[in-house]
Structure formats: C-alpha cells, structure tokens
Enzyme design. Structure first.
Site, short mmCIF file in Angstrom:
data_model
loop_
_atom_site.label_atom_id
_atom_site.label_comp_id
_atom_site.label_asym_id
_atom_site.label_seq_id
_atom_site.Cartn_x
_atom_site.Cartn_y
_atom_site.Cartn_z
N ALA A 127 0.83 -1.22 0.00
CA ALA A 127 0.00 0.00 0.00
C ALA A 127 0.86 1.26 0.00
O ALA A 127 0.47 2.29 -0.57
CB ALA A 127 -0.93 -0.01 1.21
N HIS A 163 4.32 0.38 12.46
CA HIS A 163 4.45 0.40 10.99
C HIS A 163 3.09 0.55 10.31
O HIS A 163 2.94 1.25 9.32
CB HIS A 163 5.16 -0.88 10.53
CG HIS A 163 5.67 -0.81 9.14
ND1 HIS A 163 5.32 -1.70 8.17
CD2 HIS A 163 6.49 0.09 8.54
CE1 HIS A 163 5.91 -1.38 7.04
NE2 HIS A 163 6.62 -0.30 7.24
N CYS A 188 -4.53 -3.76 1.09
CA CYS A 188 -5.00 -4.27 2.38
C CYS A 188 -3.87 -4.13 3.39
O CYS A 188 -2.78 -4.70 3.18
CB CYS A 188 -5.41 -5.73 2.25
SG CYS A 188 -5.90 -6.46 3.80
N1 LIG Z 1 2.37 -4.49 6.36
C1 LIG Z 1 1.78 -4.17 5.15
C2 LIG Z 1 2.48 -3.59 4.12
N2 LIG Z 1 3.80 -3.30 4.28
C3 LIG Z 1 4.68 -3.07 3.15
C4 LIG Z 1 4.67 -1.61 2.68
O1 LIG Z 1 3.43 -1.27 2.05
C5 LIG Z 1 5.79 -1.41 1.67
O2 LIG Z 1 5.54 -2.22 0.53
C6 LIG Z 1 7.14 -1.79 2.26
O3 LIG Z 1 7.35 -1.01 3.43
C7 LIG Z 1 8.29 -1.56 1.26
O4 LIG Z 1 8.33 -0.25 0.83
N3 LIG Z 1 1.87 -3.28 2.95
C8 LIG Z 1 0.54 -3.56 2.76
O5 LIG Z 1 0.00 -3.28 1.68
N4 LIG Z 1 -0.17 -4.14 3.77
C9 LIG Z 1 0.40 -4.46 4.96
O6 LIG Z 1 -0.30 -4.99 5.88
C1 LIG Z 2 1.00 -3.02 8.52
C2 LIG Z 2 2.36 -3.56 8.65
O1 LIG Z 2 3.32 -3.07 8.15
C3 LIG Z 2 2.48 -4.72 9.56
O2 LIG Z 2 2.04 -5.87 8.88
C4 LIG Z 2 3.92 -4.93 9.99
O3 LIG Z 2 3.84 -5.81 11.07
P1 LIG Z 2 4.73 -5.48 12.37
O4 LIG Z 2 4.23 -4.14 12.90
O5 LIG Z 2 4.43 -6.61 13.32
O6 LIG Z 2 6.16 -5.43 11.91
#
Ligand SMILES: Nc1c(NC[C@H](O)[C@H](O)[C@H](O)CO)[nH]c(=O)[nH]c1=O
Ligand SMILES: CC(=O)[C@@H](O)COP(=O)(O)O
Length: 142
Positions: free
Chosen positions: A43, A75, A67
């Site tokens: 996202a 994060h 999602c």
């Molecule tokens: N934890 C989720 C992520 N994390 C990844 C970030 O969106 C991004 O791709 C990464 O930090 C590399 O730049 N993305 C989602 O779409 N949903 C998650 O739950």
């Molecule tokens: C939304 C996120 O980036 C999440 O899935 C990352 O999980 P965490 O906070 O346990 O590292």
C-alpha cells in the site's frame, strides 16, 4: 470515448486484493471504460505509482486497492497514514479522480468481510467513487 481507468493494486495480501479487484471488475462491467491493472509491492507504493502514471496523461481516473493489517509495531500507522495522505495529496493538488480501496483493518477476518463481493464489497465502492469523480472532474476541469 471510453473513460480510461488505472487500477493500482498492492500485492501484499494478494488473496484479499484479488477479491477487491473482482468487485471493481464487476462494477465496471457495462460501463464505457477501459481498465488496466498495475501491481505494486504494498500500500505504501500505491500513491507513487499513481503519480507516475498520472504524468503520462493516459488515464482519466484511478482506483487504489490494498489491504493493510495491523501488526505489532507502529508500521501499520505509517503505511495506512502515508498511503492515504499521498492519495489525498494527488486528488487535491493534481485534481486526480481517485477511488480509495485500501483496507486498513485489525485482522484478516475484517479484511475478508470488506473485500467479499457478497458482504461489504469495498472494491465496488472504490470503483463507483472513481467513476463519479471522473464525471465530476470533466464538469470542472474539462
Ligand atoms: N504491512 C503491510 C504492508 N507493508 C509493506 C509496505 O506497504 C511497503 O511495501 C514496504 O514497506 C516496502 O516499501 N503493505 C501492505 O499493503 N499491507 C500491509 O499490511
Ligand atoms: C501493517 C504492517 O506493516 C504490519 O504488517 C507490519 O507488522 P509489524 O508491525 O508486526 O512489523
């Protein structure tokens, strides 16, 4: 002339975003549009790919799909907040017609319910918003 729509979709929870895409596809069926899907890792990358695509001038509207499920750290807040802020910035500053379909949820069950076409069908909502904003944009921007 059909409206040209770009669907910018995150693959991070692919089983969820595929269902969102199906809701979009069902909603766009029968509409005078062409739709193209482009995938990004998560996202967080959705606003950036829409900004890049907007520079091409090839699209009339955009649908952002993703999602984000809360984990153990902050994060989640940054991914949700910055993807939403980036999309809002594009909508306001660059007058882009954007439908927002990025789920921000506490757990997978909440995501499944919101992606499911027979339940909350958030893909449909994002597609409808995009179509309406394309029409409104033509009224004010041309
Ligand atoms: N934890 C989720 C992520 N994390 C990844 C970030 O969106 C991004 O791709 C990464 O930090 C590399 O730049 N993305 C989602 O779409 N949903 C998650 O739950
Ligand atoms: C939304 C996120 O980036 C999440 O899935 C990352 O999980 P965490 O906070 O346990 O590292």
């Amino acid at each position: 002339m059909p409206h040209r729509i770009l669907i910018a979709t995150s693959r991070y929870y692919e089983h969820i975003t595929r269902e969102l895409e199906a809701g979009v596809a069902e909603t766009l069926e029968g509409e005078d549009v062409t739709a193209e899907i482009i995938e990004v890792p998560g996202a967080f990358e959705v606003p950036g790919i829409i900004a890049m695509a907007a520079d091409s001038g090839r699209y009339d509207g955009y649908i952002a799909l993703g999602c984000v499920i809360r984990g153990e750290t902050s994060h989640y807040d940054y991914v949700c907040g910055e993807s939403a802020r980036g999309l809002m910035h594009l909508a306001v500053e660059r007058r882009l017609a954007i439908g927002y379909g990025i789920l921000t949820v506490e757990n997978e069950q909440q995501a499944l319910v919101r992606a499911d076409r027979k339940q909350k069908n958030k893909g449909r909502d994002a597609a409808i918003a995009c179509l309406e904003m394309i029409k409104l944009r033509k009224k004010f921007v041309g």
